[in-house]
Design an enzyme around this catalytic site. Structure first.
Site, PDB file in Angstrom:
ATOM      1  N   GLN A 188      29.008  61.110  24.310  1.00  0.00           N
ATOM      2  CA  GLN A 188      29.138  60.542  23.419  1.00  0.00           C
ATOM      3  C   GLN A 188      30.175  61.139  22.154  1.00  0.00           C
ATOM      4  OE1 GLN A 188      26.653  57.396  21.377  1.00  0.00           O
ATOM      5  NE2 GLN A 188      26.165  59.050  19.997  1.00  0.00           N
ATOM      6  N   LEU A 229      13.547  55.955  14.239  1.00  0.00           N
ATOM      7  CA  LEU A 229      14.174  57.444  13.855  1.00  0.00           C
ATOM      8  C   LEU A 229      12.956  58.592  14.426  1.00  0.00           C
ATOM      9  CD1 LEU A 229      15.456  56.584  10.595  1.00  0.00           C
ATOM     10  CD2 LEU A 229      16.755  56.826  12.768  1.00  0.00           C
ATOM     11  N   GLN A 265      26.641  48.098  23.792  1.00  0.00           N
ATOM     12  CA  GLN A 265      26.399  49.472  24.398  1.00  0.00           C
ATOM     13  C   GLN A 265      25.278  49.431  25.274  1.00  0.00           C
ATOM     14  OE1 GLN A 265      25.824  51.796  20.695  1.00  0.00           O
ATOM     15  NE2 GLN A 265      24.707  52.993  21.975  1.00  0.00           N
ATOM     16  N   VAL A 292      17.296  68.368  19.054  1.00  0.00           N
ATOM     17  CA  VAL A 292      15.977  68.780  18.676  1.00  0.00           C
ATOM     18  C   VAL A 292      14.971  68.564  19.690  1.00  0.00           C
ATOM     19  CG1 VAL A 292      14.117  68.281  16.913  1.00  0.00           C
ATOM     20  CG2 VAL A 292      16.651  68.406  16.171  1.00  0.00           C
ATOM     21  N   SER A 336      14.354  61.733  21.763  1.00  0.00           N
ATOM     22  CA  SER A 336      14.960  60.541  22.114  1.00  0.00           C
ATOM     23  C   SER A 336      14.048  59.257  21.938  1.00  0.00           C
ATOM     24  CB  SER A 336      15.281  60.472  23.463  1.00  0.00           C
ATOM     25  OG  SER A 336      15.722  59.374  23.815  1.00  0.00           O
ATOM     26  N   GLY A 382      14.961  64.572  15.690  1.00  0.00           N
ATOM     27  CA  GLY A 382      16.388  64.765  15.895  1.00  0.00           C
ATOM     28  C   GLY A 382      17.430  63.790  14.876  1.00  0.00           C
ATOM     29  N   HIS A 383      17.061  62.473  14.632  1.00  0.00           N
ATOM     30  CA  HIS A 383      17.914  61.849  13.571  1.00  0.00           C
ATOM     31  C   HIS A 383      17.788  62.663  12.372  1.00  0.00           C
ATOM     32  CE1 HIS A 383      16.660  58.475  16.499  1.00  0.00           C
ATOM     33  NE2 HIS A 383      18.126  58.178  16.467  1.00  0.00           N
ATOM     34  N   ARG A 436      13.829  57.031  23.305  1.00  0.00           N
ATOM     35  CA  ARG A 436      13.478  56.235  24.844  1.00  0.00           C
ATOM     36  C   ARG A 436      12.305  57.201  25.339  1.00  0.00           C
ATOM     37  NH1 ARG A 436      19.211  54.949  25.473  1.00  0.00           N
ATOM     38  NH2 ARG A 436      19.159  52.485  25.688  1.00  0.00           N
ATOM     39  N   GLY A 479      18.111  53.363  14.869  1.00  0.00           N
ATOM     40  CA  GLY A 479      16.817  53.419  14.403  1.00  0.00           C
ATOM     41  C   GLY A 479      15.749  53.929  15.178  1.00  0.00           C
TER      42      GLY A 479
HETATM   43  O1  PAF Z   1      23.886  57.520  19.366  1.00  0.00           O
HETATM   44  C1  PAF Z   1      23.351  56.371  18.901  1.00  0.00           C
HETATM   45  O2  PAF Z   1      22.565  56.218  18.387  1.00  0.00           O
HETATM   46  C2  PAF Z   1      24.555  55.356  19.125  1.00  0.00           C
HETATM   47  O3  PAF Z   1      25.126  55.506  20.528  1.00  0.00           O
HETATM   48  C3  PAF Z   1      25.373  55.046  18.084  1.00  0.00           C
HETATM   49  C4  PAF Z   1      26.236  56.467  17.744  1.00  0.00           C
HETATM   50  C5  PAF Z   1      24.547  54.911  16.517  1.00  0.00           C
HETATM   51  C6  PAF Z   1      26.384  54.056  17.880  1.00  0.00           C
HETATM   52  O4  PAF Z   1      25.367  52.704  18.294  1.00  0.00           O
END
Ligand code: PAF
Length: 288
Positions: A150, A30, A58, A173, A182, A33-34, A184, A28
């Site tokens: 990742q 967003l 995570q 992006v 990001s 990039g997403h 963040r 989320g």
């Molecule tokens: O890249 C992310 O946003 C997360 O690490 C993912 C791949 C959705 C897994 O929670």
């Protein structure tokens, strides 16, 4: 656009959907990039599913799980506008119900770089991604190159466990000043935001040196460090890496392909970024 929150309803819903099905897993908050992942999935799929789940598994104990930006209403509006077919937005209890007791433990690839800085992070990523792939059963899943390690861990996971899904890598992006988008970045103060583009500037300098025939990996690392260290707003450089693009083992010489990456801290915000040099592995079905 359908929004579902349970595994059972989601599995049922996708049973009759047109194929190919493209999945974009997200946490989320967003940004463009997403949306680049979603647009690529939309171009290549008859049906697009997006998952929104801030995965507690995570995040480390001292990390930003509680404060991670969340805005479901805005996210849903953005996804609707992109023509997404299904949003899967489970609760933590749906993903990790009482009695949950099986984890996906990635190997050496996950111990370096981000894995060394964030112990257990990739175990959480690998576990949730496996679960998402099982519930939604996509033909392809889309991930950003920004999280280069990742991507490597997920490719390895899919190959090791015969998950039978194509992994598609989508270019990072960036804002006009080079900062990788990001969720963040929202934590940055105005002054920190002004300093943050130093990360990409430093990585780009290493890539330019490589393009000008500098193949000594330590010289490339030093060039990145030199630029980062000149930025007084940076509080910490966690690592600077020049590693094999597939194994992520640190290199002495950059022969074939390499990922040049770094993680830094600007106040309480941790920023990561990378650039690839050489022949980067990127064919979608390489995981089969
Ligand atoms: O890249 C992310 O946003 C997360 O690490 C993912 C791949 C959705 C897994 O929670």
């Amino acid at each position: 656009m359908q929004t579902l929150t349970t595994n059972a309803a989601t599995s049922q819903f996708i049973r009759s959907c047109p194929r190919p099905l493209g999945l974009v897993p997200t946490m989320g908050a967003l940004h463009e990039g997403h949306l680049a992942l979603v647009r690529r999935a939309r171009d290549e799929s008859a049906f697009v599913a997006v998952s929104i789940f801030v995965n507690p598994a995570q995040f480390g104990a001292n990390e930003d799980l509680a404060t991670y930006p969340r805005d479901m209403e805005r996210d849903l509006a953005l996804l609707e506008a992109e023509g997404v077919d299904l949003v899967y937005a489970p609760t933590p209890e749906e993903v990790y119900p009482r009695g949950f007791d099986t984890w996906v433990e990635p190997g050496a690839l996950a111990e370096r770089l981000e894995g060394a800085s964030r112990p257990g992070h990739f175990r959480g990523v690998a576990t949730v991604v496996t679960k998402l792939l099982n519930v939604i059963a996509p033909d392809r899943a889309y991930f950003g190159e920004k999280d280069g390690q990742q991507l490597a861990v997920i490719r390895q996971l899919v190959w090791d466990l015969n998950l039978g899904v194509g992994i598609v890598a989508v270019p990072t992006v960036r804002d006009s000043d080079g900062l990788a988008l990001s969720s963040r970045n929202a934590y940055l103060t105005t002054e920190q935001r002004a300093a943050a583009p130093v990360v990409y500037r430093a990585l780009s300098e290493a890539r330019s040196l490589w393009l000008n025939a500098e193949t000594d990996a330590e010289s490339l690392r030093l060039a990145v460090r030199h630029i980062l260290e000149a930025e007084p707003m940076l509080d910490e450089i966690e690592y600077v890496s020049v590693a094999d693009a597939v194994s992520l083992v640190e290199l002495d010489q950059v022969g074939g392909s390499a990922m040049i990456s770094t993680a830094v801290r600007l106040g309480r915000t941790r920023l990561i970024d990378n650039v690839m040099v050489g022949n980067v592995p990127q064919e979608p079905d390489s995981a089969f």
